[in-house]
Every structure is written in structure tokens, then in C-alpha cells.
Design a protein around this motif. Structure first.
Motif, PDB file in Angstrom:
ATOM      1  N   CYS A 137       0.856  -1.185   0.000  1.00 17.84           N
ATOM      2  CA  CYS A 137       0.000   0.000   0.000  1.00 17.84           C
ATOM      3  C   CYS A 137       0.892   1.236   0.000  1.00 17.84           C
ATOM      4  O   CYS A 137       1.899   1.262   0.696  1.00 17.84           O
ATOM      5  CB  CYS A 137      -0.867   0.057   1.260  1.00 17.84           C
ATOM      6  SG  CYS A 137      -2.270  -1.059   1.235  1.00 17.84           S
TER       7      CYS A 137
ATOM      8  N   CYS B  21      -2.759  -1.833  -2.000  1.00 13.76           N
ATOM      9  CA  CYS B  21      -2.056  -2.970  -2.590  1.00 13.76           C
ATOM     10  C   CYS B  21      -3.075  -3.962  -3.145  1.00 13.76           C
ATOM     11  O   CYS B  21      -2.774  -4.750  -4.023  1.00 13.76           O
ATOM     12  CB  CYS B  21      -1.151  -3.638  -1.556  1.00 13.76           C
ATOM     13  SG  CYS B  21      -2.029  -4.357  -0.156  1.00 13.76           S
TER      14      CYS B  21
ATOM     15  N   CYS C 137      -1.806  -7.248   4.608  1.00 18.16           N
ATOM     16  CA  CYS C 137      -2.144  -5.831   4.494  1.00 18.16           C
ATOM     17  C   CYS C 137      -2.594  -5.306   5.856  1.00 18.16           C
ATOM     18  O   CYS C 137      -2.173  -4.236   6.289  1.00 18.16           O
ATOM     19  CB  CYS C 137      -3.251  -5.660   3.455  1.00 18.16           C
ATOM     20  SG  CYS C 137      -3.611  -3.932   3.077  1.00 18.16           S
TER      21      CYS C 137
ATOM     22  N   HIS D  13      -0.638  -2.483   8.291  1.00 20.02           N
ATOM     23  CA  HIS D  13      -1.282  -1.260   8.773  1.00 20.02           C
ATOM     24  C   HIS D  13      -1.205  -1.142  10.285  1.00 20.02           C
ATOM     25  O   HIS D  13      -0.903  -0.076  10.807  1.00 20.02           O
ATOM     26  CB  HIS D  13      -2.736  -1.203   8.311  1.00 20.02           C
ATOM     27  CG  HIS D  13      -2.864  -0.730   6.897  1.00 20.02           C
ATOM     28  ND1 HIS D  13      -2.717  -1.580   5.829  1.00 20.02           N
ATOM     29  CD2 HIS D  13      -3.057   0.503   6.388  1.00 20.02           C
ATOM     30  CE1 HIS D  13      -2.836  -0.869   4.722  1.00 20.02           C
ATOM     31  NE2 HIS D  13      -3.044   0.387   5.020  1.00 20.02           N
TER      32      HIS D  13
HETATM   33 ZN   LIG Z   1      -1.880  -3.137   1.781  1.00 22.35          ZN
END
Ligand SMILES: [Zn+2]
Length: 65
Positions: free
Chosen positions: A12, A25, A40, A44
Motif C-alpha cells: 500500500c 495494494c 495488508c 497497517h
Molecule cells: Zn496493503
């Protein structure tokens, strides 16, 4: 032109220009694998806890005055 100056481990990309922007992404979550979604999410969580995230929020604010 928007500059994506941060790339998370998952891929991302975030920009602090113009109020903040995200190039994800995963474009189609329904076509992503569980592993991809998890990677993902983890990337984050890690980023939100980092000093870089605070820096990013400050940049978003500064770039929009
Ligand atoms: Zn991502």
C-alpha cells in the motif's frame, strides 16, 4: 501530481499531499487471498503504532494549510 512517499510492507502506498491519499495494494478485496488480506492488515497495524505514522499525520496537516 500526487507523490506517494510511503510504502507499507504489503505494498500500500500513502501520500501526505492534498489531505492524504492511498493507493491500495489490493484493488479487489474479493479476489485477494486470506494471506494477502492478512498481510495488508498487519502492515497497517504496525504502521499505525509507529512514529512514522505520527509524522505522516503531521505532514497531512501541514500540507493542507
Ligand atoms: Zn496493503
Amino acid at each position: 501530481m500526487r507523490i506517494y512517499d510511503r510504502t507499507l510492507k504489503c505494498g500500500c502506498m500513502y501520500s501526505s499531499d492534498g489531505g492524504g491519499g492511498l493507493m491500495p495494494c489490493i484493488y479487489l478485496p474479493e479476489e485477494a487471498t486470506q494471506e494477502e488480506l492478512k498481510a495488508c492488515e498487519d502492515a497497517h497495524k504496525e504502521w499505525y503504532k509507529s512514529d512514522d505514522y505520527k509524522q505522516y499525520q503531521e505532514e497531512c496537516y501541514e500540507n493542507n494549510i
